[in-house]
Structures are given as structure tokens and as C-alpha cells.
Design a protein around this motif. Sequence first.
Motif, PDB file in Angstrom:
ATOM      1  N   PRO A   1       0.818  -1.219   0.000  1.00  0.00           N
ATOM      2  CA  PRO A   1       0.000   0.000   0.000  1.00  0.00           C
ATOM      3  C   PRO A   1       0.846   1.261   0.000  1.00  0.00           C
TER       4      PRO A   1
ATOM      5  N   LYS B   1      -0.196   4.065   1.228  1.00  0.00           N
ATOM      6  CA  LYS B   1      -0.494   4.816   2.440  1.00  0.00           C
ATOM      7  C   LYS B   1      -0.032   4.062   3.681  1.00  0.00           C
TER       8      LYS B   1
ATOM      9  N   HIS C   1      -4.028   3.459   8.660  1.00  0.00           N
ATOM     10  CA  HIS C   1      -4.699   3.071   7.410  1.00  0.00           C
ATOM     11  C   HIS C   1      -4.982   1.564   7.476  1.00  0.00           C
TER      12      HIS C   1
ATOM     13  N   HIS D   1      -6.452  -0.522   4.337  1.00  0.00           N
ATOM     14  CA  HIS D   1      -5.488  -0.765   3.259  1.00  0.00           C
ATOM     15  C   HIS D   1      -4.540  -1.912   3.623  1.00  0.00           C
ATOM     16  N   TRP D   2      -4.044  -1.867   4.845  1.00  0.00           N
ATOM     17  CA  TRP D   2      -3.057  -2.862   5.252  1.00  0.00           C
ATOM     18  C   TRP D   2      -3.689  -4.200   5.614  1.00  0.00           C
TER      19      TRP D   2
ATOM     20  N   ASP E   1      -6.237  -5.492   4.060  1.00  0.00           N
ATOM     21  CA  ASP E   1      -6.447  -6.128   2.762  1.00  0.00           C
ATOM     22  C   ASP E   1      -5.134  -6.593   2.162  1.00  0.00           C
ATOM     23  N   TYR E   2      -4.089  -5.765   2.299  1.00  0.00           N
ATOM     24  CA  TYR E   2      -2.791  -6.143   1.753  1.00  0.00           C
ATOM     25  C   TYR E   2      -2.265  -7.426   2.395  1.00  0.00           C
TER      26      TYR E   2
END
Length: 220
Positions: free
Chosen positions: A21, A23, A29, A32-33, A35-36
Amino acid sequence: MWVQLIPVIEMFYLIDSVPVPAKGPHWEHVEHWRDYHARNLSANGFSAQLSPYAPGSAFYRLPDLTYADLEKLIGLHCAAALEGSASWDEVGPLFGGYVLRIDGTNVLYPQCCSDLCDIESWRRIAEGTGSYLYSGHPSPIIAIDGQTATFDFSVEKQGEVFCPPPPCSSVSVPLAALADAVQGAELELNSFAARLEWLNVDRMLKIPDISAALIHGRQH
């Protein structure tokens, strides 16, 4: 005061098919992380049900890893030695370390470059025989006064920011409570060691002193 020392493994193995990500940091965040890491673990062959210790982080509890996850983790961590391009003496403990949790609050996470071998430092502090903790960098400044250890997380004294930032600038912990926490962590490590030994035999990995190497380091 309820003190816990929770062993965690950092599972952060980069793979080209899953971009990191843009961000950060992960605690600001989370989506984002989260999901990553889920996509990264899947791409690396880990089980889909794995859930991180904290949302968005790459730390995982030892009991949450299945035997298949452990086999995959060992394959990634020990890849060079398993392939014969490095000696087993070059294989260090698994990345991660110990979360200091006080009264239900995560006070200190393992920092950059920390690993499971850090239990040795925690034990010496709890015994009152040492005041240096290597849990990666930065590392808190520790002062032992009588039967109490005070952990100082002040950024101005470290010159480096803790990740994630501790919820307080310092905390004082009774050595007796910390000793109980260390004992609890060691019980979990013993169970984890038994699983590693079983896997080493069952999968015929032939890794010399697997639990000593991946938990405490071969020098111990």
C-alpha cells in the motif's frame, strides 16, 4: 496490575503480485493494510483464516498458525539453508517478538529487526539481573528500582519513533508481575517448540535443532 507478554511472529514476505500500500502507517490506514496482508498471505500460500494480532499489522499469535502455515513459514524463513545455498548456522530465530500488554492495553510491540530470541532479555529484566531490552530498534530505556522496572518510551531520548507509538511515555511494572508474564510466554514457546519438532520429523525437514534455532537462536 495484569501484565502479559504475548509471543507473536511477523509474517511479512514481499511478493511481486501483491503491491505494498502507498499509504501508511498500518495503524492509521488499517483497511489498506488489512487487505494487503490478507492478499499477501494468500499469495504466499498461508491459510485464509489467519487473523493478525492487531488490525492491519503483520504480527500473528503462535497458536493461530496451522501445521500447514508453519511448514510454509519454515520454508520461507529457511529457504537458503533448505536449498543448500546457506548453512544452518546462518538461520536466525523467527522474526517477531513479544507484545507487552498491561491491563488489556498493548503498550509495546516488537520493533524493527526483533525476533523470538528476545525472550532472553525479558527474562533477565524480570529477574532484576539486566536492564537492557533488545526488542528491535528503538528499544525502551529501562530503570530497575527495587522490585519495579520502569520502561521509558520517550522519543527525545531514543531519537527514533516506536511503531506503533506506545499509549504512554513511560510505565512502571512490578518485577513479580513481569516474571509471571515471562513464564506465561515461555509456556507458549514450549508448546510452539513441540509443534516445530513434530513437524520437523513428520515432514522429514531434517533441520538441526529446529526449535532452538527458530526460537532461541543457536548460540543459546
